[in-house]
Design an enzyme around this catalytic site. Structure first.
Site, PDB file in Angstrom:
ATOM      1  N   ARG A   1       0.808  -1.515   0.422  1.00  0.00           N
ATOM      2  CA  ARG A   1       0.212   0.250  -0.035  1.00  0.00           C
ATOM      3  C   ARG A   1       0.903   0.665  -0.020  1.00  0.00           C
ATOM      4  O   ARG A   1       1.646   1.298   0.778  1.00  0.00           O
ATOM      5  CB  ARG A   1      -1.450  -0.156   1.283  1.00  0.00           C
TER       6      ARG A   1
ATOM      7  N   HIS B   1       4.486 -10.540   1.854  1.00  0.00           N
ATOM      8  CA  HIS B   1       5.258  -9.189   3.234  1.00  0.00           C
ATOM      9  C   HIS B   1       6.703 -10.144   3.626  1.00  0.00           C
ATOM     10  O   HIS B   1       7.234  -8.775   4.926  1.00  0.00           O
ATOM     11  CB  HIS B   1       4.218  -8.673   4.339  1.00  0.00           C
TER      12      HIS B   1
ATOM     13  N   TYR C   1      14.332   2.993  10.768  1.00  0.00           N
ATOM     14  CA  TYR C   1      14.055   1.675  12.015  1.00  0.00           C
ATOM     15  C   TYR C   1      14.669   0.901  13.011  1.00  0.00           C
ATOM     16  O   TYR C   1      15.956   0.359  12.281  1.00  0.00           O
ATOM     17  CB  TYR C   1      12.901   0.802  11.066  1.00  0.00           C
TER      18      TYR C   1
ATOM     19  N   HIS D   1      10.512  -1.528  14.789  1.00  0.00           N
ATOM     20  CA  HIS D   1       9.584  -2.567  13.892  1.00  0.00           C
ATOM     21  C   HIS D   1      10.311  -3.917  13.755  1.00  0.00           C
ATOM     22  O   HIS D   1       9.793  -4.415  13.599  1.00  0.00           O
ATOM     23  CB  HIS D   1      10.534  -1.879  13.038  1.00  0.00           C
TER      24      HIS D   1
END
Length: 700
Positions: A400, A430, A463, A587
């Site tokens: 996205r 993913h 991150y 993360h």
């Protein structure tokens, strides 16, 4: 048992509240606090686009759809979201105002027309007439001129105009223009600026001559971004071209929120809501600018004031790897672990480049989700293909807001000779998985990399993530099976070592939690430690509740959404939950089952969210190296002890800053200090080794 569950959307808002707390925190440097205001706002916009958009779509299907934990309907969730957001936005406005007053002490002032001096007003009017008005594209809404399409996230000046016969019309002017600077500098070199949209709004009457201005405001529309690519896909279409068309469609989806900078007459607001097909409760009033991304321009103006920023930190050379030696060879000798942003991503990039050039390498296979705009990963993969290697790359085109980038990368990879896979039907890929296959002295050799974050050089500096590199043959064979399944458009049903969603991650995690329950019941010491971004998977949540009831101690570091409320007597009293929100975005995902010598450690790409555990292809890998297990445990323990950036969740689902007793512990800062210290020692050791080697040659 409903008192142990929290609604997913309301839990996310609590996370964004923690972001806002960093903007309010006087211990955070001033310019960094401004960054947190911007992050709060951009987070909220995306939340409305994705989550509120999804709830809005659900309501069109059925008003009786309820989420599976708190049993709230979509409408009830939206009402609760709106109520909470209005409260949070008031805090955001106050935080912004307070910060801007402090910034004025450093010689930078944002003015409005009322606070402008007489000579400045003359300049502003002249600037408007000469630079802005010729470029303006005004619209007066009427029978022959329909209400214009308002782009997502862009700012418009809206004006209520009265005609000579006392009729009211709505006029609109876009305030976004690539030809115009957002911050208009006033003459005199005194650090005084005005936002372009405020300037346009003040002089808007000059554009609509012949009308009387009855009211005006700036307006921003946030549009739905929830679009189901799989549901819309026609198999007769080229998938990449279909995704390009879908991105165009998304830009035109219906609004989910309207932001206004001023109060407007109720009849005008109702008219805007009718034109935009939004209910009046979705209209938000903001004292702060509707888009605060200009704070980064402010920061550039203040860059010389180093006290206004965090101390500069640069990813360090990892002591895991030695200079002048093959990266691939070092991985075959022992497993390696990089911890971003403290360790530099360079060894991983060097591994790819080395594999691209190594004659013994047969193939490189990777899954790609989000990449940097100038990607060294893509360069290495293209080079490998051009060198005759088999390069198989799964590029997830449904990542996205990164779809257009990924479409571009897929074309470049394809042109270089890579075999491209565009994800799986019904499952986003993913996972962060890379498999290098090479001819070794004793046959086929695998080098497998499994990460918690994207192959993105930019986010590797921002991150916290982990990257495991191993030559373990069993892990390599499991990774081979994953890529074979992806190439066939399938998912793996079972794995020996890796945990792979959608078929064998959730079930394996539940099995491992059950093992700890049985240990506790047998009188043995049981333990579960989990670090992730979000926890929403009800099956896993319920199993964790069972573990708590059995007496298993559970520590969880959950940065964002946590639908499990800890500390509830008789239910979750053995569960401890903290969230760490600091300078870097937490993360990394770590799963620990058991303690002592029997403890099992995993790192992976999956949060414990249903979308990750059963609706995506995700990969988690076991860490078998005792040295690396200790490193993970030390990292986990340090974060648990954080008393500067950690918030603890209580039995009411409320988060509060952990009380600082004794030595202050900012886990992210300590990890960076450790990285600098290790890099210095490693550099010194390598220098000594080089000197000794030179001396030995001289003696010889």
């Amino acid at each position: 048992m409903s008192n142990v569950y929290m609604n997913r959307e309301l839990s996310w808002l609590k996370f964004n509240e923690r972001v806002l707390e960093e903007a309010e925190n006087p211990e955070v440097p001033l310019c960094e606090r401004m960054t947190f205001v911007s992050i709060y706002q951009s987070n909220l916009d995306e939340f409305f686009r994705v989550r509120v958009g999804s709830l809005q779509d659900q309501m069109l299907i059925s008003t009786e759809i309820r989420e599976n934990k708190t049993k709230m309907t979509s409408a009830e969730q939206i009402r609760a979201i709106i109520k909470e957001v209005k409260k949070l936005n008031q805090r955001k406005d106050k935080a912004y105002e307070k910060l801007m007053k402090k910034i004025e002490e450093y010689g930078i002032t944002l003015i409005n027309h009322a606070s402008a001096k007489s000579e400045e007003k003359k300049f502003l009017e002249k600037y408007f007439m000469k630079e802005i008005m010729p470029l303006s594209s005004p619209t007066i809404v009427g029978k022959r001129q329909p209400f214009p399409f308002l782009k997502n996230g862009e700012i418009y000046a809206v004006v209520v105009l009265e005609t000579r016969n006392k009729k009211e019309r709505i006029g609109i002017i876009p305030c976004s223009n690539n030809m115009l600077t957002r911050m208009v500098e006033l003459p005199g070199g005194k650090g005084r600026y005005m936002l372009i949209e405020d300037l346009i709004l003040h002089y808007i009457g000059k554009v609509f001559k012949g009308y009387k201005v009855k009211g005006k405001s700036l307006l921003k529309v946030v549009r739905n971004a929830d679009i189901d690519a799989d549901a819309a896909y026609d198999e007769d279409l080229d998938y990449r071209e279909f995704m390009e068309d879908l991105m165009k469609q998304r830009k035109k989806l219906s609004p989910v929120r309207i932001d206004l900078s001023r109060e407007m007459d109720e009849t005008v607001v109702d008219a805007l809501c009718r034109y935009l097909d939004v209910t009046p409760d979705r209209v938000f009033r903001s004292e702060a600018p509707l888009d605060v991304s200009f704070v980064f321009q402010l920061q550039d103006l203040l860059r010389r004031n180093t006290e206004l920023f965090y101390e500069k930190r640069v990813p360090q050379k990892s002591p895991e790897f030695k200079d002048g030696q093959s990266i691939l060879q070092q991985i075959t000798q022992e497993d390696k672990l990089l911890s971003y942003p403290y360790d530099s991503i360079r060894p991983f990039l060097k591994m790819l480049t080395e594999a691209a050039e190594d004659d013994s390498v047969i193939s490189i296979k990777m899954t790609l989700y989000r990449l940097a705009k100038q990607s060294k990963v893509i360069e290495a993969l293209c080079e490998a293909a051009e060198n005759g290697k088999e390069v198989v790359v799964l590029v997830e085109l449904r990542a996205r807001f990164d779809e257009e980038n990924n479409i571009r990368w897929s074309r470049m990879l394809e042109e270089a000779g890579c075999q491209i896979i565009y994800g799986l039907e019904h499952y986003k890929v993913h996972s962060k998985l890379c498999l290098i296959t090479r001819r070794g002295e004793n046959g086929i050799q695998y080098i497998t990399q499994i990460g918690t974050g994207n192959y993105n050089e930019k986010t590797a500096r921002l991150y916290t993530d982990l990257s495991l590199m191993t030559a373990n043959e069993q892990i390599g064979m499991d990774a081979t099976r994953v890529f074979q399944a992806l190439a066939k458009g399938e998912v793996v049903e079972d794995m020996e070592h890796l945990l792979v969603a959608p078929k064998c991650l959730q079930s394996k995690v539940i099995e491992k939690i059950e093992e700890q329950i049985q240990k506790q019941k047998n009188g043995e010491t049981a333990y579960i430690g989990l670090k992730m971004n979000s926890l929403t998977d009800k099956r896993i949540i319920d199993k964790l509740i069972d573990a708590s009831k059995a007496g298993v101690k559970i520590d969880m570091i959950v940065r964002g959404i946590c639908c499990l409320i800890p500390g509830v007597e008789g239910e979750t009293e053995n569960i401890h939950v903290i969230s760490v929100v600091g300078r870097f975005l937490e993360h990394s995902r770590i799963y620990i089952f058991g303690n002592g010598e029997e403890a099992q450690y995993y790192i992976g790409s999956a949060d414990f969210m249903t979308r990750n555990t059963v609706k995506r292809v995700e990969v988690a890998a076991p860490v078998y190296s005792e040295r690396l297990k200790k490193r993970l445990q030390d990292l986990f323990d340090l974060m648990l002890s954080d008393n500067k950036k950690a918030r603890k969740e209580d039995a009411k689902g409320t988060y509060s800053v952990v009380e600082c007793k004794g030595q202050p512990i900012n886990s992210q800062e300590l990890l960076y200090q450790e990285a600098y210290a290790k890099a210095a020692v490693n550099s010194s050791n390598q220098l000594e080794a080089a000197v000794q080697q030179t001396e030995n040659k001289v003696i010889e």
